[in-house]
Write a protein that holds these residues in place. Sequence first.
Motif, PDB file in Angstrom:
ATOM      1  N   TYR A 263       0.851  -1.130   0.146  1.00  0.00           N
ATOM      2  CA  TYR A 263       0.140  -0.019  -0.090  1.00  0.00           C
ATOM      3  C   TYR A 263       0.760   1.247   0.063  1.00  0.00           C
ATOM      4  O   TYR A 263       0.540   2.262  -0.810  1.00  0.00           O
ATOM      5  CB  TYR A 263      -0.935  -0.032   0.970  1.00  0.00           C
ATOM      6  CG  TYR A 263      -1.854   1.358   1.318  1.00  0.00           C
ATOM      7  CD1 TYR A 263      -2.513   1.660   0.204  1.00  0.00           C
ATOM      8  CD2 TYR A 263      -1.777   2.288   2.289  1.00  0.00           C
ATOM      9  CE1 TYR A 263      -3.467   2.641   0.207  1.00  0.00           C
ATOM     10  CE2 TYR A 263      -2.524   3.064   2.497  1.00  0.00           C
ATOM     11  CZ  TYR A 263      -3.118   3.718   1.489  1.00  0.00           C
ATOM     12  OH  TYR A 263      -3.969   4.903   1.642  1.00  0.00           O
ATOM     13  N   TRP A 264       1.752   1.196   0.742  1.00  0.00           N
ATOM     14  CA  TRP A 264       2.775   2.417   1.021  1.00  0.00           C
ATOM     15  C   TRP A 264       3.925   2.047   1.621  1.00  0.00           C
ATOM     16  O   TRP A 264       4.158   0.961   1.796  1.00  0.00           O
ATOM     17  CB  TRP A 264       2.136   3.554   1.695  1.00  0.00           C
ATOM     18  CG  TRP A 264       2.078   3.458   3.297  1.00  0.00           C
ATOM     19  CD1 TRP A 264       1.662   2.268   3.865  1.00  0.00           C
ATOM     20  CD2 TRP A 264       2.073   4.421   4.083  1.00  0.00           C
ATOM     21  NE1 TRP A 264       2.102   2.476   5.340  1.00  0.00           N
ATOM     22  CE2 TRP A 264       2.128   3.639   5.425  1.00  0.00           C
ATOM     23  CE3 TRP A 264       2.296   5.823   4.249  1.00  0.00           C
ATOM     24  CZ2 TRP A 264       2.113   4.279   6.705  1.00  0.00           C
ATOM     25  CZ3 TRP A 264       2.335   6.346   5.213  1.00  0.00           C
ATOM     26  CH2 TRP A 264       2.053   5.842   6.636  1.00  0.00           C
ATOM     27  N   ALA A 265       5.141   2.832   1.468  1.00  0.00           N
ATOM     28  CA  ALA A 265       6.379   2.442   1.853  1.00  0.00           C
ATOM     29  C   ALA A 265       7.014   3.858   2.540  1.00  0.00           C
ATOM     30  O   ALA A 265       7.984   4.294   1.829  1.00  0.00           O
ATOM     31  CB  ALA A 265       7.188   1.782   1.042  1.00  0.00           C
ATOM     32  N   PRO A 266       6.599   4.438   3.733  1.00  0.00           N
ATOM     33  CA  PRO A 266       6.978   5.678   4.104  1.00  0.00           C
ATOM     34  C   PRO A 266       8.452   5.428   4.701  1.00  0.00           C
ATOM     35  O   PRO A 266       8.716   4.413   5.292  1.00  0.00           O
ATOM     36  CB  PRO A 266       6.106   6.000   5.101  1.00  0.00           C
ATOM     37  CG  PRO A 266       5.499   4.976   5.683  1.00  0.00           C
ATOM     38  CD  PRO A 266       5.525   3.868   4.394  1.00  0.00           C
ATOM     39  N   PRO A 267       9.202   6.544   4.710  1.00  0.00           N
ATOM     40  CA  PRO A 267      10.674   6.498   5.683  1.00  0.00           C
ATOM     41  C   PRO A 267      10.080   6.333   6.925  1.00  0.00           C
ATOM     42  O   PRO A 267       8.923   7.036   7.640  1.00  0.00           O
ATOM     43  CB  PRO A 267      11.201   7.650   5.285  1.00  0.00           C
ATOM     44  CG  PRO A 267      10.557   8.170   3.930  1.00  0.00           C
ATOM     45  CD  PRO A 267       9.149   7.600   4.117  1.00  0.00           C
ATOM     46  N   SER A 268      10.697   5.410   7.927  1.00  0.00           N
ATOM     47  CA  SER A 268      10.358   5.615   9.379  1.00  0.00           C
ATOM     48  C   SER A 268      11.630   5.596  10.148  1.00  0.00           C
ATOM     49  O   SER A 268      12.909   5.401   9.818  1.00  0.00           O
ATOM     50  CB  SER A 268       9.878   4.123   9.785  1.00  0.00           C
ATOM     51  OG  SER A 268      10.654   2.939   9.076  1.00  0.00           O
ATOM     52  N   LEU A 269      11.443   5.894  11.398  1.00  0.00           N
ATOM     53  CA  LEU A 269      12.647   5.757  12.514  1.00  0.00           C
ATOM     54  C   LEU A 269      13.604   4.663  12.544  1.00  0.00           C
ATOM     55  O   LEU A 269      12.858   3.441  12.520  1.00  0.00           O
ATOM     56  CB  LEU A 269      11.972   6.098  13.735  1.00  0.00           C
ATOM     57  CG  LEU A 269      12.964   6.521  14.957  1.00  0.00           C
ATOM     58  CD1 LEU A 269      13.573   7.865  14.814  1.00  0.00           C
ATOM     59  CD2 LEU A 269      12.185   6.502  16.394  1.00  0.00           C
ATOM     60  N   PHE A 270      14.510   4.889  12.392  1.00  0.00           N
ATOM     61  CA  PHE A 270      15.730   3.824  12.213  1.00  0.00           C
ATOM     62  C   PHE A 270      15.363   2.756  10.923  1.00  0.00           C
ATOM     63  O   PHE A 270      16.116   1.844  10.945  1.00  0.00           O
ATOM     64  CB  PHE A 270      15.537   2.806  13.370  1.00  0.00           C
ATOM     65  CG  PHE A 270      15.626   3.472  14.745  1.00  0.00           C
ATOM     66  CD1 PHE A 270      16.783   4.301  15.069  1.00  0.00           C
ATOM     67  CD2 PHE A 270      14.818   3.511  15.629  1.00  0.00           C
ATOM     68  CE1 PHE A 270      16.725   5.220  16.364  1.00  0.00           C
ATOM     69  CE2 PHE A 270      14.750   4.128  16.930  1.00  0.00           C
ATOM     70  CZ  PHE A 270      15.818   4.890  17.086  1.00  0.00           C
ATOM     71  N   ASP A 271      14.737   3.355   9.875  1.00  0.00           N
ATOM     72  CA  ASP A 271      14.364   2.615   8.806  1.00  0.00           C
ATOM     73  C   ASP A 271      13.945   1.590   8.725  1.00  0.00           C
ATOM     74  O   ASP A 271      14.017   0.380   8.216  1.00  0.00           O
ATOM     75  CB  ASP A 271      15.655   2.650   7.724  1.00  0.00           C
ATOM     76  CG  ASP A 271      15.416   2.327   6.396  1.00  0.00           C
ATOM     77  OD1 ASP A 271      14.186   2.725   5.869  1.00  0.00           O
ATOM     78  OD2 ASP A 271      16.170   1.633   5.796  1.00  0.00           O
ATOM     79  N   LEU A 272      13.110   1.236  10.185  1.00  0.00           N
ATOM     80  CA  LEU A 272      12.618  -0.072  10.450  1.00  0.00           C
ATOM     81  C   LEU A 272      11.404  -0.708   9.287  1.00  0.00           C
ATOM     82  O   LEU A 272      11.218  -1.813   9.095  1.00  0.00           O
ATOM     83  CB  LEU A 272      11.735   0.146  12.018  1.00  0.00           C
ATOM     84  CG  LEU A 272      12.531   0.209  13.044  1.00  0.00           C
ATOM     85  CD1 LEU A 272      11.909   0.263  14.386  1.00  0.00           C
ATOM     86  CD2 LEU A 272      13.614  -1.270  12.990  1.00  0.00           C
ATOM     87  N   ALA A 273      10.556   0.309   8.852  1.00  0.00           N
ATOM     88  CA  ALA A 273       9.741  -0.166   7.923  1.00  0.00           C
ATOM     89  C   ALA A 273      10.268  -0.956   6.674  1.00  0.00           C
ATOM     90  O   ALA A 273       9.817  -1.795   6.065  1.00  0.00           O
ATOM     91  CB  ALA A 273       8.691   1.004   7.589  1.00  0.00           C
ATOM     92  N   ASN A 274      11.286  -0.105   6.178  1.00  0.00           N
ATOM     93  CA  ASN A 274      12.264  -0.590   5.240  1.00  0.00           C
ATOM     94  C   ASN A 274      12.668  -2.067   5.267  1.00  0.00           C
ATOM     95  O   ASN A 274      12.698  -3.103   4.550  1.00  0.00           O
ATOM     96  CB  ASN A 274      13.182   0.154   4.439  1.00  0.00           C
ATOM     97  CG  ASN A 274      13.882  -0.349   3.317  1.00  0.00           C
ATOM     98  OD1 ASN A 274      13.241  -0.833   2.256  1.00  0.00           O
ATOM     99  ND2 ASN A 274      15.126  -0.160   3.147  1.00  0.00           N
ATOM    100  N   LYS A 275      13.276  -2.285   6.827  1.00  0.00           N
ATOM    101  CA  LYS A 275      14.011  -3.554   6.726  1.00  0.00           C
ATOM    102  C   LYS A 275      13.068  -4.428   7.422  1.00  0.00           C
ATOM    103  O   LYS A 275      13.465  -5.720   6.987  1.00  0.00           O
ATOM    104  CB  LYS A 275      14.993  -2.796   8.086  1.00  0.00           C
ATOM    105  CG  LYS A 275      16.087  -1.982   7.820  1.00  0.00           C
ATOM    106  CD  LYS A 275      16.852  -1.558   8.855  1.00  0.00           C
ATOM    107  CE  LYS A 275      18.015  -0.737   8.566  1.00  0.00           C
ATOM    108  NZ  LYS A 275      18.783  -0.233   9.764  1.00  0.00           N
ATOM    109  N   THR A 276      12.061  -4.150   8.132  1.00  0.00           N
ATOM    110  CA  THR A 276      11.397  -5.302   8.843  1.00  0.00           C
ATOM    111  C   THR A 276       9.736  -5.081   8.460  1.00  0.00           C
ATOM    112  O   THR A 276       9.046  -6.137   8.671  1.00  0.00           O
ATOM    113  CB  THR A 276      11.259  -5.167  10.429  1.00  0.00           C
ATOM    114  OG1 THR A 276      10.499  -3.898  10.954  1.00  0.00           O
ATOM    115  CG2 THR A 276      12.756  -5.098  10.660  1.00  0.00           C
ATOM    116  N   GLY A 277       9.426  -4.169   7.929  1.00  0.00           N
ATOM    117  CA  GLY A 277       7.811  -3.974   7.522  1.00  0.00           C
ATOM    118  C   GLY A 277       7.217  -3.322   8.923  1.00  0.00           C
ATOM    119  O   GLY A 277       6.286  -2.848   8.999  1.00  0.00           O
ATOM    120  N   PHE A 278       7.667  -3.683  10.030  1.00  0.00           N
ATOM    121  CA  PHE A 278       7.142  -2.877  11.374  1.00  0.00           C
ATOM    122  C   PHE A 278       7.916  -1.497  11.450  1.00  0.00           C
ATOM    123  O   PHE A 278       8.720  -1.133  11.075  1.00  0.00           O
ATOM    124  CB  PHE A 278       7.591  -3.491  12.446  1.00  0.00           C
ATOM    125  CG  PHE A 278       6.954  -4.962  12.556  1.00  0.00           C
ATOM    126  CD1 PHE A 278       5.503  -5.236  13.064  1.00  0.00           C
ATOM    127  CD2 PHE A 278       7.701  -5.999  12.225  1.00  0.00           C
ATOM    128  CE1 PHE A 278       5.249  -6.380  12.881  1.00  0.00           C
ATOM    129  CE2 PHE A 278       7.166  -7.459  12.226  1.00  0.00           C
ATOM    130  CZ  PHE A 278       5.974  -7.574  12.427  1.00  0.00           C
TER     131      PHE A 278
END
Length: 240
Positions: free
Chosen positions: A51-66
Amino acid sequence: MKFAWLIWSILILGLWGLVYWRKPDFRKEMLQISWVTMFFGLTEPLFVPEYWAPPSLFDLANKTGFDIESLLFSFAIGGLGVVLYRLVYPMSISPMIDSDKLHGRHQLHRIILFLPAAIFTVLLVFTSLNPIYSGVIALFLGAVATLYCRPDLKAKIWIGGLLFTGLYFVYFGSLLLVFPSYVDAYWNLADLTGIKLAGIPMEELMFAFSFGMYWSGLYEHVYWYTLNPKEIANGQSVSI
């Protein structure tokens, strides 16, 4: 734009804190529902990157999805969604009398409470729908089922959906005022309708309405409460 998701998660959490501070009568239900809603933030891997892929703290979303932001955001909207109607239309709540609990429609009480999760799971497993549509359908049907079980909450549910959509429109719009290209950069628009309202993806507003509907009546439905119009100075009552 790297910290936009974090900043706006903190902003809506700040709004939650303001309501919690100014409305002591709401604190119990806000906390109870917010803690439960927070765990829905753990479903974020289902939406990233489909659905989306926003930058997140510590790049967690990109690395883990969480990500931490989803937990903050979910906590905040859970508490706000459950009390927003009563912020606009002052009402108190009281326990439902035991005789009313025996009505035939309440035999489906537990089933209806878990219906959105069941529908979401079925759609996720057996269809190719983007997860956001599965979530919207599940929440909307859950709200409609709640209307069957709790017709006394119909105004709160329908108007609650509209109120939360309005709040969400302002919230999301404020993000786009600061970061106009945020949606184009991080939403998977190729897999969505591509329809936007003031730059906001239609799917976000669909989510807001369905979430607002279901969450608006959640506390009263789960804990068997009814709404009571508040008395005003001349002895009349305020109702909707």
